[in-house]
Motif scaffolding. Structure first.
Motif, mmCIF file in Angstrom:
data_model
loop_
_atom_site.group_PDB
_atom_site.id
_atom_site.type_symbol
_atom_site.label_atom_id
_atom_site.label_comp_id
_atom_site.label_asym_id
_atom_site.label_seq_id
_atom_site.Cartn_x
_atom_site.Cartn_y
_atom_site.Cartn_z
ATOM 1 N N GLN A 123 33.608 36.867 46.030
ATOM 2 C CA GLN A 123 33.421 36.903 44.579
ATOM 3 C C GLN A 123 33.441 38.343 44.072
ATOM 4 O O GLN A 123 34.016 38.643 43.021
ATOM 5 C CB GLN A 123 32.091 36.231 44.202
ATOM 6 C CG GLN A 123 31.813 36.169 42.704
ATOM 7 C CD GLN A 123 32.852 35.365 41.953
ATOM 8 O OE1 GLN A 123 33.371 34.374 42.473
ATOM 9 N NE2 GLN A 123 33.167 35.770 40.734
ATOM 10 N N LEU A 124 32.836 39.242 44.829
ATOM 11 C CA LEU A 124 32.842 40.654 44.458
ATOM 12 C C LEU A 124 34.261 41.201 44.465
ATOM 13 O O LEU A 124 34.656 41.966 43.582
ATOM 14 C CB LEU A 124 31.973 41.454 45.424
ATOM 15 C CG LEU A 124 31.903 42.967 45.187
ATOM 16 C CD1 LEU A 124 31.342 43.280 43.805
ATOM 17 C CD2 LEU A 124 31.051 43.633 46.262
ATOM 18 N N ALA A 125 35.060 40.802 45.448
ATOM 19 C CA ALA A 125 36.456 41.248 45.515
ATOM 20 C C ALA A 125 37.214 40.787 44.279
ATOM 21 O O ALA A 125 37.997 41.562 43.694
ATOM 22 C CB ALA A 125 37.110 40.715 46.779
ATOM 23 N N ARG A 126 36.995 39.550 43.870
ATOM 24 C CA ARG A 126 37.686 39.053 42.679
ATOM 25 C C ARG A 126 37.240 39.793 41.433
ATOM 26 O O ARG A 126 38.055 40.107 40.556
ATOM 27 C CB ARG A 126 37.454 37.537 42.539
ATOM 28 C CG ARG A 126 38.196 36.712 43.594
ATOM 29 C CD ARG A 126 38.134 35.231 43.292
ATOM 30 N NE ARG A 126 36.822 34.669 43.573
ATOM 31 C CZ ARG A 126 36.472 34.131 44.734
ATOM 32 N NH1 ARG A 126 37.328 34.092 45.732
ATOM 33 N NH2 ARG A 126 35.276 33.627 44.911
ATOM 34 N N GLN A 156 48.347 36.715 41.904
ATOM 35 C CA GLN A 156 49.668 36.812 42.524
ATOM 36 C C GLN A 156 50.046 38.277 42.761
ATOM 37 O O GLN A 156 50.616 38.617 43.804
ATOM 38 C CB GLN A 156 50.706 36.124 41.642
ATOM 39 C CG GLN A 156 50.561 34.600 41.626
ATOM 40 C CD GLN A 156 51.487 33.948 40.618
ATOM 41 O OE1 GLN A 156 51.672 34.442 39.504
ATOM 42 N NE2 GLN A 156 52.082 32.823 40.996
ATOM 43 N N LEU A 157 49.716 39.137 41.801
ATOM 44 C CA LEU A 157 49.963 40.564 41.992
ATOM 45 C C LEU A 157 49.093 41.110 43.121
ATOM 46 O O LEU A 157 49.550 41.917 43.938
ATOM 47 C CB LEU A 157 49.690 41.320 40.689
ATOM 48 C CG LEU A 157 49.851 42.849 40.755
ATOM 49 C CD1 LEU A 157 51.226 43.248 41.266
ATOM 50 C CD2 LEU A 157 49.574 43.472 39.383
ATOM 51 N N TRP A 158 47.852 40.665 43.171
ATOM 52 C CA TRP A 158 46.930 41.078 44.246
ATOM 53 C C TRP A 158 47.505 40.707 45.613
ATOM 54 O O TRP A 158 47.491 41.505 46.551
ATOM 55 C CB TRP A 158 45.587 40.403 44.011
ATOM 56 C CG TRP A 158 44.491 40.761 44.954
ATOM 57 C CD1 TRP A 158 44.433 41.812 45.825
ATOM 58 C CD2 TRP A 158 43.259 40.046 45.119
ATOM 59 N NE1 TRP A 158 43.237 41.799 46.516
ATOM 60 C CE2 TRP A 158 42.512 40.730 46.107
ATOM 61 C CE3 TRP A 158 42.723 38.906 44.518
ATOM 62 C CZ2 TRP A 158 41.239 40.293 46.505
ATOM 63 C CZ3 TRP A 158 41.462 38.477 44.913
ATOM 64 C CH2 TRP A 158 40.740 39.163 45.901
ATOM 65 N N ILE A 159 48.032 39.488 45.725
ATOM 66 C CA ILE A 159 48.649 39.047 46.982
ATOM 67 C C ILE A 159 49.814 39.963 47.350
ATOM 68 O O ILE A 159 49.966 40.367 48.514
ATOM 69 C CB ILE A 159 49.125 37.583 46.854
ATOM 70 C CG1 ILE A 159 47.913 36.639 46.755
ATOM 71 C CG2 ILE A 159 50.014 37.181 48.031
ATOM 72 C CD1 ILE A 159 48.260 35.230 46.322
ATOM 73 N N THR A 160 50.632 40.291 46.360
ATOM 74 C CA THR A 160 51.764 41.194 46.593
ATOM 75 C C THR A 160 51.287 42.548 47.105
ATOM 76 O O THR A 160 51.805 43.086 48.095
ATOM 77 C CB THR A 160 52.565 41.380 45.301
ATOM 78 O OG1 THR A 160 53.112 40.118 44.889
ATOM 79 C CG2 THR A 160 53.697 42.378 45.480
ATOM 80 N N LEU A 161 50.292 43.117 46.444
ATOM 81 C CA LEU A 161 49.780 44.432 46.817
ATOM 82 C C LEU A 161 49.129 44.401 48.195
ATOM 83 O O LEU A 161 49.354 45.295 49.024
ATOM 84 C CB LEU A 161 48.769 44.912 45.776
ATOM 85 C CG LEU A 161 49.320 45.199 44.380
ATOM 86 C CD1 LEU A 161 48.176 45.511 43.420
ATOM 87 C CD2 LEU A 161 50.311 46.354 44.419
ATOM 88 N N HIS A 162 48.318 43.384 48.437
ATOM 89 C CA HIS A 162 47.611 43.322 49.715
ATOM 90 C C HIS A 162 48.589 43.165 50.876
ATOM 91 O O HIS A 162 48.427 43.801 51.928
ATOM 92 C CB HIS A 162 46.616 42.167 49.709
ATOM 93 C CG HIS A 162 45.844 42.032 50.979
ATOM 94 N ND1 HIS A 162 44.956 42.988 51.420
ATOM 95 C CD2 HIS A 162 45.850 41.061 51.939
ATOM 96 C CE1 HIS A 162 44.428 42.615 52.577
ATOM 97 N NE2 HIS A 162 44.961 41.453 52.917
ATOM 98 N N GLY A 163 49.601 42.338 50.685
ATOM 99 C CA GLY A 163 50.582 42.166 51.744
ATOM 100 C C GLY A 163 51.309 43.460 52.060
ATOM 101 O O GLY A 163 51.471 43.831 53.231
ATOM 102 N N LEU A 164 51.722 44.171 51.017
ATOM 103 C CA LEU A 164 52.427 45.436 51.229
ATOM 104 C C LEU A 164 51.521 46.468 51.885
ATOM 105 O O LEU A 164 51.906 47.140 52.853
ATOM 106 C CB LEU A 164 52.939 45.973 49.887
ATOM 107 C CG LEU A 164 53.655 47.319 49.951
ATOM 108 C CD1 LEU A 164 54.947 47.211 50.732
ATOM 109 C CD2 LEU A 164 53.923 47.864 48.557
#
Length: 212
Positions: A123-126, A156-164
């Motif tokens: 929850q803190l991460a979000r 969706q942007l977070w997923i993109t950034l985290h993956g990269l």
């Protein structure tokens, strides 16, 4: 005689010392003996303040998300919300680059004494990424992105950034230039998919790269 109160300054010092060790040497460097020596306390201090290493690591993770939030909050809103999104993405990546071991522990990809994120940590991460949600919402209002759920688009942007970032920190990308090229390419793809126009994306990217 009343029991001696635990000094909150020692707790703060332990969190700072643990974050420092993580940043410099990674999870294997953490030990109660070494942390106690760094802050001038007994080894029992970790248990007094945090109930053990697991509790201390959780406090460090929360400090890591707090630092990430503070870094993202430095990106002041402008008249171009897409430039702001790109700058937020740059700030996210830069923070991970500066604190790779801490980043890995924050997201549970590096184990420290059995620590794993719980619901409060997630929850803190979000919450930390609320800046992304705000910028996405502004981009939609400016008709740069198509209308949708801003929380979903931000994730969706977070997923993109985290993956990269995860691939970059793991040295799966060929070199820093390759990582930077991939970063911009992924942002272009994300923004196009979210409804922005190619020529406007290029202008926003150019503006973001001119910013210090």
């Amino acid at each position: 005689m009343s029991p001696r109160r635990a000094d909150p300054r020692t707790a703060a010092a332990l969190v700072e010392a643990a974050a420092e060790l993580l940043a410099a040497e990674g999870p294997p460097a953490l030990s109660t003996r070494r942390l106690a020596a760094m802050v001038g306390a007994s080894t029992s201090a970790v248990y007094t303040h945090f109930g053990g290493m697991d509790g201390l690591v959780r406090a460090v993770v929360h400090e890591g998300f707090s630092r990430l939030h503070d870094r993202l909050a430095l990106v002041a809103p402008t008249e171009d919300p897409v430039t702001d999104l790109i700058l937020l993405a740059h700030a996210y990546r830069a923070t991970a680059q500066q604190h790779p071991h801490l980043y890995a522990v924050m997201y549970g990809t590096a184990a420290v004494d059995g620590f794993s994120p719980n619901d409060d940590d997630r929850q803190l991460a979000r919450y930390t990424l609320s800046c992304l949600v705000s910028a996405v919402r502004r981009a939609m209002a400016a008709r740069r992105l198509r209308h949708a759920d801003p929380h979903l688009v931000a994730r969706q942007l977070w997923i993109t950034l985290h993956g990269l970032v995860t691939l970059e920190l793991g040295r799966y990308l060929a070199d820093p230039h390759d990582a930077g090229t991939c970063h911009d390419a992924q942002l272009r793809t994300f923004l196009l998919g979210a409804g922005d126009r190619a020529e406007e994306i290029e202008r926003s990217l150019a503006t973001a790269h001119r910013r210090p």
